[in-house]
Design a protein around this motif. Structure first.
Motif, PDB file in Angstrom:
ATOM      1  N   GLN A  55      34.891  27.969  45.644  1.00 22.36           N
ATOM      2  CA  GLN A  55      35.960  28.483  44.654  1.00 22.36           C
ATOM      3  C   GLN A  55      35.770  28.695  43.426  1.00 22.36           C
ATOM      4  OE1 GLN A  55      38.985  28.195  46.739  1.00 22.36           O
ATOM      5  NE2 GLN A  55      39.016  28.963  48.419  1.00 22.36           N
ATOM      6  N   LYS A  62      32.851  34.560  36.953  1.00 24.01           N
ATOM      7  CA  LYS A  62      33.652  35.130  36.618  1.00 24.01           C
ATOM      8  C   LYS A  62      34.132  34.880  35.735  1.00 24.01           C
ATOM      9  CE  LYS A  62      36.859  38.561  37.979  1.00 24.01           C
ATOM     10  NZ  LYS A  62      36.529  39.555  37.718  1.00 24.01           N
ATOM     11  N   LYS A 146      32.599  39.750  46.978  1.00 27.01           N
ATOM     12  CA  LYS A 146      33.691  39.068  46.531  1.00 27.01           C
ATOM     13  C   LYS A 146      35.129  38.989  47.657  1.00 27.01           C
ATOM     14  CE  LYS A 146      33.818  42.597  43.397  1.00 27.01           C
ATOM     15  NZ  LYS A 146      34.905  42.735  42.270  1.00 27.01           N
ATOM     16  N   GLU A 147      34.809  38.487  48.162  1.00 29.07           N
ATOM     17  CA  GLU A 147      36.084  37.947  49.707  1.00 29.07           C
ATOM     18  C   GLU A 147      35.620  36.542  49.299  1.00 29.07           C
ATOM     19  OE1 GLU A 147      34.166  36.141  54.045  1.00 29.07           O
ATOM     20  OE2 GLU A 147      33.876  38.277  53.866  1.00 29.07           O
ATOM     21  N   GLU A 149      35.840  35.599  46.012  1.00 27.59           N
ATOM     22  CA  GLU A 149      36.369  35.613  44.776  1.00 27.59           C
ATOM     23  C   GLU A 149      37.611  35.753  44.895  1.00 27.59           C
ATOM     24  OE1 GLU A 149      36.952  38.829  40.673  1.00 27.59           O
ATOM     25  OE2 GLU A 149      35.078  38.856  41.977  1.00 27.59           O
ATOM     26  N   ARG A 150      37.908  37.072  46.182  1.00 35.79           N
ATOM     27  CA  ARG A 150      39.582  37.258  46.357  1.00 35.79           C
ATOM     28  C   ARG A 150      40.400  35.740  46.615  1.00 35.79           C
ATOM     29  NH1 ARG A 150      38.290  41.774  48.526  1.00 35.79           N
ATOM     30  NH2 ARG A 150      36.739  41.328  49.877  1.00 35.79           N
ATOM     31  N   ALA A 151      39.526  34.797  47.641  1.00 38.67           N
ATOM     32  CA  ALA A 151      40.042  34.026  47.843  1.00 38.67           C
ATOM     33  C   ALA A 151      39.901  33.257  46.942  1.00 38.67           C
ATOM     34  CB  ALA A 151      38.762  33.425  49.646  1.00 38.67           C
ATOM     35  N   LEU A 153      40.843  33.801  43.477  1.00 42.13           N
ATOM     36  CA  LEU A 153      42.673  33.879  42.581  1.00 42.13           C
ATOM     37  C   LEU A 153      43.128  34.052  43.722  1.00 42.13           C
ATOM     38  CD1 LEU A 153      40.302  37.607  41.405  1.00 42.13           C
ATOM     39  CD2 LEU A 153      40.647  34.687  40.361  1.00 42.13           C
ATOM     40  N   MET A 154      43.622  34.329  44.677  1.00 42.20           N
ATOM     41  CA  MET A 154      44.029  33.656  45.424  1.00 42.20           C
ATOM     42  C   MET A 154      45.095  32.510  45.233  1.00 42.20           C
ATOM     43  SD  MET A 154      44.511  35.939  49.165  1.00 42.20           S
ATOM     44  CE  MET A 154      44.819  34.867  50.251  1.00 42.20           C
ATOM     45  N   ASP A 157      46.165  31.549  42.009  1.00 37.89           N
ATOM     46  CA  ASP A 157      47.992  33.053  41.557  1.00 37.89           C
ATOM     47  C   ASP A 157      48.828  31.267  41.992  1.00 37.89           C
ATOM     48  OD1 ASP A 157      45.981  34.584  40.435  1.00 37.89           O
ATOM     49  OD2 ASP A 157      46.634  35.339  42.044  1.00 37.89           O
TER      50      ASP A 157
END
Length: 171
Positions: A55, A62, A146-147, A149-151, A153-154, A157
């Protein structure tokens, strides 16, 4: 994150000579400056360090940007960015099991995912593979990154929301 990864130590405007030499070098264009910027960037970067290694690698790949090479002023990746791209390239090995992709191809696909401009036919020629191979691998690598990246960024946050709420609560 963009500002934290673009932090630079210079405060204020550069002198005349500095302004003239900067015209030759690529500019970051944005970033935090000064001691307040250092504190904010450090706080954000500390939270990024708390993430899982993959992560963290996604976040670094990015949001960090190439810097000017001290020798020729051309854009070059920082050591941190190189390590992140390398970790992600090695991670894509399990996504491409049985297809024997070469490491240069995986690095190129990861770099293109995170902003490097390259044409697939150029990457195919550089890596010594057919263009269809690059296209097939690009889709799989893109989906996996992308998978991740989503994890990431969540998680980011959640972490940053916790910092903000802790700072806003009365003592």
């Amino acid at each position: 994150l963009t500002f934290a990864f673009s932090y630079h130590q210079r405060q204020g405007k550069p002198n005349m000579l500095g302004t003239m030499s900067e015209k030759e070098r690529p500019r970051n264009g944005r970033g935090l400056t000064g001691t307040d910027g250092a504190a904010q960037a450090g706080m954000i970067r500390r939270e990024v360090e708390q993430l899982k290694p993959l992560q963290r690698a996604v976040i670094v790949a990015k949001f960090s940007r190439p810097v000017a090479c001290p020798h020729c002023s051309s854009p070059a990746d920082t050591q941190e960015r190189k390590e992140a791209i390398e970790a992600l390239a090695h991670h894509t090995l399990d996504v491409l099991k049985g297809e024997r992709p070469n490491l240069a191809l995986r690095r190129g696909l990861v770099r293109s995912q995170f902003g490097a401009r390259m044409r697939m036919q150029d990457l195919a020629k550089e890596c010594g593979v057919h263009q269809n191979t690059v296209t097939n691998h690009a889709k799989k690598v893109h989906d996996r990154l992308k998978e991740l990246e989503r994890a990431a960024l969540m998680r980011r946050d959640e972490t940053l929301a916790g910092i903000v709420s802790d700072e806003l609560l009365p003592a």
